[in-house]
Scaffold this active site. Structure first.
Site, PDB file in Angstrom:
ATOM      1  N   ASP A 259     103.946 -52.281  49.013  1.00 49.91           N
ATOM      2  CA  ASP A 259     103.003 -51.270  48.540  1.00 49.91           C
ATOM      3  C   ASP A 259     102.694 -51.473  47.058  1.00 49.91           C
ATOM      4  O   ASP A 259     103.525 -51.960  46.299  1.00 49.91           O
ATOM      5  CB  ASP A 259     103.597 -49.873  48.774  1.00 49.91           C
ATOM      6  CG  ASP A 259     102.533 -48.795  48.741  1.00 49.91           C
ATOM      7  OD1 ASP A 259     101.327 -49.136  48.747  1.00 49.91           O
ATOM      8  OD2 ASP A 259     102.908 -47.611  48.695  1.00 49.91           O
TER       9      ASP A 259
ATOM     10  N   ASN B  58      95.706 -47.822  58.082  1.00 46.96           N
ATOM     11  CA  ASN B  58      94.922 -48.628  57.127  1.00 46.96           C
ATOM     12  C   ASN B  58      93.523 -48.973  57.638  1.00 46.96           C
ATOM     13  O   ASN B  58      92.631 -49.307  56.858  1.00 46.96           O
ATOM     14  CB  ASN B  58      95.646 -49.930  56.758  1.00 46.96           C
ATOM     15  CG  ASN B  58      96.826 -49.731  55.832  1.00 46.96           C
ATOM     16  OD1 ASN B  58      97.801 -50.488  55.890  1.00 46.96           O
ATOM     17  ND2 ASN B  58      96.769 -48.734  54.960  1.00 46.96           N
TER      18      ASN B  58
END
Ligand code: IPE
Ligand code: MG
Length: 229
Positions: A2, A50
């Site tokens: 991330d 996502n």
């Protein structure tokens, strides 16, 4: 993995620039894990959620994925690394899916580290799918509901061939699991670092592993019990 987007923004660059640099970390960490003798490395590359990012970013990520897989297969083979994928790969564009299937096939004889890419993956997707398939087997009479235990249930998970993770590392200063291996992480040690993924390198990995080694994993037992064992 991330922090790619923020890493890029902090440099006044486009988010895709961050993803591009994130690939460098993937290479470095994969190599680092293989050198240490890690047997299973799972990388959470793209979640089911996502897909809801701006189309521009999703397309960019998919292109990067195809390109990276194509380029990295020789290195994976050289290092005896076998690639696997978990996730709803039917959602992937056809080019990405084909490239992926070819890479799975081309690395399938490798006997070293298992590199598992979580792509279009989410834990809830995986668990719901497991329940559907399990229920179908009960309906067909192949399975008795009373006999379903942990071992049975695990057979329906995308990770059925892999052990549960021992250590989960999340980069970029977020303290969440974000739909990742919720069932499998039951007894994993969790490690969080502020380092953005594109800056995460072997040294950072070693720090995480040293931290892990200093923890006492009790699996619900007492410290005293462990000393006797
Ligand atoms: C991780 O970086 C890569 C993917 C999820 C594909 P992010 O893109 O989530 O980066 P941040 O969280 O916006 O910084
Ligand atoms: Mg993020």
């Amino acid at each position: 993995m991330d922090g790619n987007g923020r890493w890029a923004k902090e440099k006044g660059e486009d988010r895709l620039f961050g993803h591009l640099h994130g690939v460098e970390s993937v290479r470095n960490i994969t190599e680092g894990c293989a050198e240490l003798g890690v047997q299973y490395l799972t990388l959470y590359a793209f979640s089911t959620e996502n897909w809801d990012r701006p189309q521009y970013e999703v397309n960019g990520l998919m292109e990067l994925l195809v390109e990276t897989i194509r380029k990295e297969v020789p290195t994976l083979n050289k290092n005896n690394i076998r690639l696997h994928v978990i996730g709803d790969t039917d959602m992937l564009p056809i080019s990405a899916k084909e490239e992926l299937l070819a890479a799975l096939d081309e690395t399938s004889v490798n006997t070293g580290m298992h590199l598992i890419m979580a792509l279009s993956y989410s834990s809830r997707w995986e668990i719901i799918r497991a329940v559907q398939q399990l229920a179908a087997d009960v309906e067909k009479g192949n399975l008795h509901s009373a006999g379903v235990d942990e071992k049975t249930f695990q057979q329906y998970l995308a990770t059925k061939d892999y052990p549960d993770p021992e250590l989960m590392i999340r980069t970029s200063g977020e303290y969440r699991i974000s739909n990742f291996l919720l069932y499998q992480l039951a007894y994993a040690e969790l490690y969080f670092t502020n380092t953005r993924w594109p800056d995460f390198r072997k040294e950072n990995l070693y720090e995480a592993i040293i931290d892990f080694q200093n923890r006492e994993r009790r699996f619900g037992k007492t410290s005293e019990q462990l000393k006797v064992e």
